[in-house]
Design a protein around this motif. Structure first.
Motif, mmCIF file in Angstrom:
data_model
loop_
_atom_site.group_PDB
_atom_site.id
_atom_site.type_symbol
_atom_site.label_atom_id
_atom_site.label_comp_id
_atom_site.label_asym_id
_atom_site.label_seq_id
_atom_site.Cartn_x
_atom_site.Cartn_y
_atom_site.Cartn_z
ATOM 1 N N GLU A 1 0.729 -1.251 0.084
ATOM 2 C CA GLU A 1 -0.035 0.034 -0.009
ATOM 3 C C GLU A 1 0.689 1.355 -0.065
ATOM 4 O O GLU A 1 1.656 1.530 0.784
ATOM 5 C CB GLU A 1 -0.885 -0.103 1.381
ATOM 6 C CG GLU A 1 -1.789 1.345 1.499
ATOM 7 C CD GLU A 1 -2.536 1.417 2.736
ATOM 8 O OE1 GLU A 1 -2.291 0.493 3.675
ATOM 9 O OE2 GLU A 1 -3.447 2.302 2.817
ATOM 10 N N VAL A 2 0.470 1.983 -0.952
ATOM 11 C CA VAL A 2 1.368 3.418 -1.027
ATOM 12 C C VAL A 2 0.850 4.150 0.282
ATOM 13 O O VAL A 2 -0.459 4.472 0.515
ATOM 14 C CB VAL A 2 1.007 3.999 -2.428
ATOM 15 C CG1 VAL A 2 1.626 5.557 -2.220
ATOM 16 C CG2 VAL A 2 1.723 3.452 -3.645
ATOM 17 N N GLN A 3 1.827 4.746 0.816
ATOM 18 C CA GLN A 3 1.366 5.580 2.236
ATOM 19 C C GLN A 3 2.459 6.590 2.397
ATOM 20 O O GLN A 3 3.687 6.580 2.113
ATOM 21 C CB GLN A 3 1.340 4.602 3.423
ATOM 22 C CG GLN A 3 0.718 5.169 4.476
ATOM 23 C CD GLN A 3 0.462 3.869 5.834
ATOM 24 O OE1 GLN A 3 0.995 3.026 5.644
ATOM 25 N NE2 GLN A 3 -0.524 4.440 6.684
ATOM 26 N N SER B 1 6.264 5.183 1.966
ATOM 27 C CA SER B 1 6.074 3.687 1.976
ATOM 28 C C SER B 1 5.501 3.130 0.807
ATOM 29 O O SER B 1 4.421 3.587 0.491
ATOM 30 C CB SER B 1 5.886 3.088 3.158
ATOM 31 O OG SER B 1 4.646 3.277 3.743
ATOM 32 N N GLY B 2 5.740 2.071 0.369
ATOM 33 C CA GLY B 2 4.763 1.247 -0.729
ATOM 34 C C GLY B 2 5.022 1.558 -2.197
ATOM 35 O O GLY B 2 4.350 1.271 -3.013
ATOM 36 N N ASP C 1 -0.887 12.010 -5.941
ATOM 37 C CA ASP C 1 -1.671 10.644 -5.654
ATOM 38 C C ASP C 1 -0.561 9.946 -4.787
ATOM 39 O O ASP C 1 0.199 9.378 -5.562
ATOM 40 C CB ASP C 1 -2.154 9.969 -6.818
ATOM 41 C CG ASP C 1 -3.170 8.901 -6.294
ATOM 42 O OD1 ASP C 1 -3.027 7.908 -7.036
ATOM 43 O OD2 ASP C 1 -3.639 8.786 -5.080
ATOM 44 N N PRO C 2 -0.714 9.316 -3.496
ATOM 45 C CA PRO C 2 -1.649 9.682 -2.924
ATOM 46 C C PRO C 2 -1.422 11.146 -2.032
ATOM 47 O O PRO C 2 -0.265 11.585 -2.219
ATOM 48 C CB PRO C 2 -1.773 8.718 -1.766
ATOM 49 C CG PRO C 2 -0.365 8.214 -1.614
ATOM 50 C CD PRO C 2 0.476 8.272 -2.953
ATOM 51 N N ARG D 1 -8.437 13.098 -2.036
ATOM 52 C CA ARG D 1 -8.322 12.013 -2.611
ATOM 53 C C ARG D 1 -8.488 12.267 -4.290
ATOM 54 O O ARG D 1 -9.342 12.957 -4.769
ATOM 55 C CB ARG D 1 -9.397 10.782 -2.422
ATOM 56 C CG ARG D 1 -9.293 9.643 -3.147
ATOM 57 C CD ARG D 1 -10.135 8.736 -2.726
ATOM 58 N NE ARG D 1 -11.511 8.888 -2.828
ATOM 59 C CZ ARG D 1 -12.629 8.018 -2.953
ATOM 60 N NH1 ARG D 1 -12.350 6.907 -3.177
ATOM 61 N NH2 ARG D 1 -13.832 8.289 -3.383
ATOM 62 N N THR E 1 -7.961 4.915 -10.274
ATOM 63 C CA THR E 1 -8.313 3.489 -9.697
ATOM 64 C C THR E 1 -9.239 3.532 -8.607
ATOM 65 O O THR E 1 -9.035 4.225 -7.687
ATOM 66 C CB THR E 1 -6.663 3.034 -9.267
ATOM 67 O OG1 THR E 1 -5.921 2.861 -10.198
ATOM 68 C CG2 THR E 1 -7.135 1.396 -8.806
ATOM 69 N N GLY E 2 -10.324 2.707 -8.743
ATOM 70 C CA GLY E 2 -11.239 2.617 -7.624
ATOM 71 C C GLY E 2 -12.337 3.749 -7.679
ATOM 72 O O GLY E 2 -13.384 3.372 -6.760
#
Lengths: 121, 108
Positions: A1-3, A25-26, A109-110, B46, B57-58
């Motif tokens: 997971e991108v975080q 991370s991710g 993103d994100p 987001r 995505t999503g």
């Protein structure tokens, strides 16, 4: 997971300093530019600063130029925002953001969850 | 600097209704450089739409983006309860980033 996880916010007096950190991370951290965006609670989003993959090419919004410094440590997958000579109007939530291209389209993103900076005596 | 003006400031609608949000630029924006973000109360923004019309995505297909040049639109075909939020457009060209002031979609 991108975080992205920010830290370092808090209460500081006018004229003081604060250093924000953003741990990533991710994803391959060294592949992407990183940015800081701020938001006064209840108000809109304002771009603050960005740094390139190597940490050598940086850019700043005019209202922080000469007071804030963005940097990154690729060995720690972390980007920083050193904030000096803080003013009351710098009070805001600061978001760390990844700059990523989808189909050659630039996006943020994100976003991290944000860290609150309050400048007040 | 490209200024983005979003309208309306607030949109009051009921679940199931269609929402049409506008983003107007002070000068022409390459479609590739235009994105939309959703921000719910107390949360980080987001990514919804990139390149003016591509869903991230999503993201459900009730969300769609369109437009070119100086006029861009985000459409939510049928509002779900979780869609009530603030929406921002963003342009990112030539390493310069600006955001619109946001449109709040609230429950009528």
């Amino acid at each position: 997971e991108v975080q992205l996880v920010e830290s370092g916010g808090g209460l500081v007096q006018p004229g003081g300093s604060l250093r924000l950190s953003c741990a990533a991370s991710g994803f391959t951290f060294t592949a992407d530019w990183m940015h800081w965006v701020r938001q006064v609670p209840g108000k809109g989003l304002v771009w603050v600063s960005r740094v390139d993959q190597g940490g050598t090419d940086t850019a700043y919004a005019d209202f922080v130029k000469g007071r804030f410094t963005i940097s990154r440590d690729n060995s720690k997958n972390t980007v920083y925002l050193q904030m000096d000579s803080l003013r009351a109007e710098d009070s805001a939530i600061y978001f760390c953001v990844r700059d990523v291209r989808y189909s050659d389209c630039p996006t943020f993103d994100p976003w991290g969850q944000g860290t609150l900076v309050t400048v007040s005596s | 600097e490209i200024v983005l003006t979003q309208s309306p400031g607030t949109l009051s609608l009921s679940p199931g209704e269609r929402a049409t949000l506008s983003c107007r630029a002070s000068q022409s924006v390459i479609s590739r450089d235009l994105a939309w973000y959703q921000q719910k109360l107390g949360q980080a923004p987001r990514l919804l739409i990139y390149g003016a019309s591509n869903r991230a995505t999503g993201i459900p297909d009730r969300f769609s983006g369109s437009g070119s040049g100086t006029d861009f639109t985000l459409t939510i075909s049928r509002l779900e309860p979780e869609d009530f939020a603030v929406y921002y457009c963003q342009q990112y060209g030539r390493s310069l980033v600006t955001f619109g002031g946001g449109t709040k979609v609230e429950i009528k």
